[in-house]
Design a protein around this motif. Sequence first.
Motif, mmCIF file in Angstrom:
data_model
loop_
_atom_site.group_PDB
_atom_site.id
_atom_site.type_symbol
_atom_site.label_atom_id
_atom_site.label_comp_id
_atom_site.label_asym_id
_atom_site.label_seq_id
_atom_site.Cartn_x
_atom_site.Cartn_y
_atom_site.Cartn_z
ATOM 1 N N UNK A 224 -23.487 -32.051 17.476
ATOM 2 C CA UNK A 224 -22.034 -32.095 17.368
ATOM 3 C C UNK A 224 -21.501 -33.255 18.204
ATOM 4 N N UNK A 225 -20.735 -34.135 17.572
ATOM 5 C CA UNK A 225 -20.097 -35.263 18.253
ATOM 6 C C UNK A 225 -18.589 -35.035 18.242
ATOM 7 N N UNK A 226 -17.953 -35.151 19.415
ATOM 8 C CA UNK A 226 -16.509 -34.900 19.509
ATOM 9 C C UNK A 226 -15.787 -36.175 19.932
ATOM 10 N N UNK A 232 0.468 -41.916 19.964
ATOM 11 C CA UNK A 232 1.731 -42.101 20.676
ATOM 12 C C UNK A 232 2.533 -43.195 19.976
ATOM 13 N N UNK A 233 3.684 -42.801 19.393
ATOM 14 C CA UNK A 233 4.540 -43.743 18.658
ATOM 15 C C UNK A 233 3.701 -44.519 17.645
ATOM 16 N N UNK A 234 3.681 -45.861 17.771
ATOM 17 C CA UNK A 234 2.909 -46.667 16.823
ATOM 18 C C UNK A 234 1.486 -46.939 17.303
ATOM 19 N N UNK A 235 1.159 -46.433 18.458
ATOM 20 C CA UNK A 235 -0.196 -46.608 18.997
ATOM 21 C C UNK A 235 -1.059 -45.417 18.577
ATOM 22 N N UNK A 236 -1.808 -45.622 17.512
ATOM 23 C CA UNK A 236 -2.669 -44.564 16.986
ATOM 24 C C UNK A 236 -4.084 -45.119 16.859
ATOM 25 N N UNK A 237 -4.996 -44.602 17.671
ATOM 26 C CA UNK A 237 -6.367 -45.125 17.696
ATOM 27 C C UNK A 237 -7.292 -44.075 18.289
ATOM 28 N N UNK A 238 -8.591 -44.224 18.091
ATOM 29 C CA UNK A 238 -9.525 -43.321 18.774
ATOM 30 C C UNK A 238 -9.460 -43.551 20.279
ATOM 31 N N UNK A 239 -9.639 -42.481 21.045
ATOM 32 C CA UNK A 239 -9.712 -42.642 22.499
ATOM 33 C C UNK A 239 -10.920 -43.498 22.870
ATOM 34 N N UNK A 240 -10.816 -44.191 24.003
ATOM 35 C CA UNK A 240 -11.897 -45.072 24.433
ATOM 36 C C UNK A 240 -13.136 -44.287 24.847
ATOM 37 N N UNK A 241 -12.946 -43.053 25.296
ATOM 38 C CA UNK A 241 -14.069 -42.232 25.732
ATOM 39 C C UNK A 241 -14.226 -41.045 24.794
ATOM 40 N N UNK A 242 -15.462 -40.610 24.618
ATOM 41 C CA UNK A 242 -15.720 -39.458 23.761
ATOM 42 C C UNK A 242 -16.899 -38.680 24.332
ATOM 43 N N UNK A 243 -17.024 -37.421 23.897
ATOM 44 C CA UNK A 243 -18.184 -36.605 24.261
ATOM 45 C C UNK A 243 -19.198 -36.769 23.150
ATOM 46 N N UNK A 244 -20.216 -37.574 23.398
ATOM 47 C CA UNK A 244 -21.220 -37.851 22.378
ATOM 48 C C UNK A 244 -22.328 -36.823 22.386
ATOM 49 N N UNK A 245 -23.566 -37.284 22.507
ATOM 50 C CA UNK A 245 -24.691 -36.358 22.449
ATOM 51 C C UNK A 245 -24.757 -35.489 23.699
ATOM 52 N N UNK A 246 -24.870 -34.196 23.480
ATOM 53 C CA UNK A 246 -25.115 -33.245 24.571
ATOM 54 C C UNK A 246 -26.371 -32.433 24.285
ATOM 55 N N UNK A 247 -26.564 -32.046 23.024
ATOM 56 C CA UNK A 247 -27.748 -31.268 22.701
ATOM 57 C C UNK A 247 -27.909 -31.093 21.199
ATOM 58 N N UNK A 248 -29.123 -30.695 20.805
ATOM 59 C CA UNK A 248 -29.428 -30.388 19.405
ATOM 60 C C UNK A 248 -29.443 -28.876 19.216
ATOM 61 N N UNK A 249 -28.807 -28.414 18.155
ATOM 62 C CA UNK A 249 -28.794 -26.991 17.810
ATOM 63 C C UNK A 249 -29.746 -26.766 16.642
#
Length: 257
Positions: A224-226, A232-249
């Motif tokens: 699972x990648x989150x 915010x207003x006209x600023x719409x983009x992915x956040x610079x940080x994300x929760x990537x790999x943590x584990x395999x299910x």
Amino acid sequence: MEGPFAAGERVLLIDPKERRYLLSLVAGATFHTHAGVLAHDDIIGATEGSTVAGSTGRSFLALRPTLSDVVLKMPRGAQVIYPKDLGAILIAADIGPGQRVLEAGVGSGALSMTVLRAGASVVGYELREDFAARARSNVEATLGAGTPYRVEIRDVTEGIDESGLDRVLLDMPEPNKVVHAAAAALRPGGILLAYLPTINQTALLHQALAEEGVPFGLAETQEIIRRTWHVEARSVRPDHRMVGHTGFLTTARRLVP
């Protein structure tokens, strides 16, 4: 819970920079931060969703914590399973009310609390007494006394005493060594789920599940990648940080040989 905050319950405080603090309310106590001192008595009796001012005038939003908040902020000994994976585990293992679940490797109790909140009962096998004590404490603090939760200090690779289980959840380095014991403990149709940090461990588990005579089928692995977004207003983009790999299910179903 509903109504005003009361002494003895947990509260989540969020400051203007969205930093989060989890504390238990005690009459007469104070909470100290770099932003000033906040009296617990100013929170006790307040309505959830209110803002409370500290000694420097900075305000804190007061809310009852979600399970996700508790998991990320509670005292821990072992690394907890992240909320993004906890939700996926509930669906992948199809956890529901009335089920009997064995959890091996209880850690700090994050997965235990999630499964108990879904209505199942949990028996935990844990090698370390300090981890077991921490898990029991966190579960009781979050869900209260009398929760159907029992933790034994034992090695799951040496066998499972329970039988007719609905689910077996493994958060441990070598779940491949538990496959035969899990097969004996699960009812037909039951689900085995393992949470592993590396693909090499996951491959060993798949090999064990595929051995001749092992009554498991439909083995499947996912991760699972989150990624959150800044909107915010006209600023719409992915956040610079994300929760990537943590584990395999990895999940598999107990079949009839």
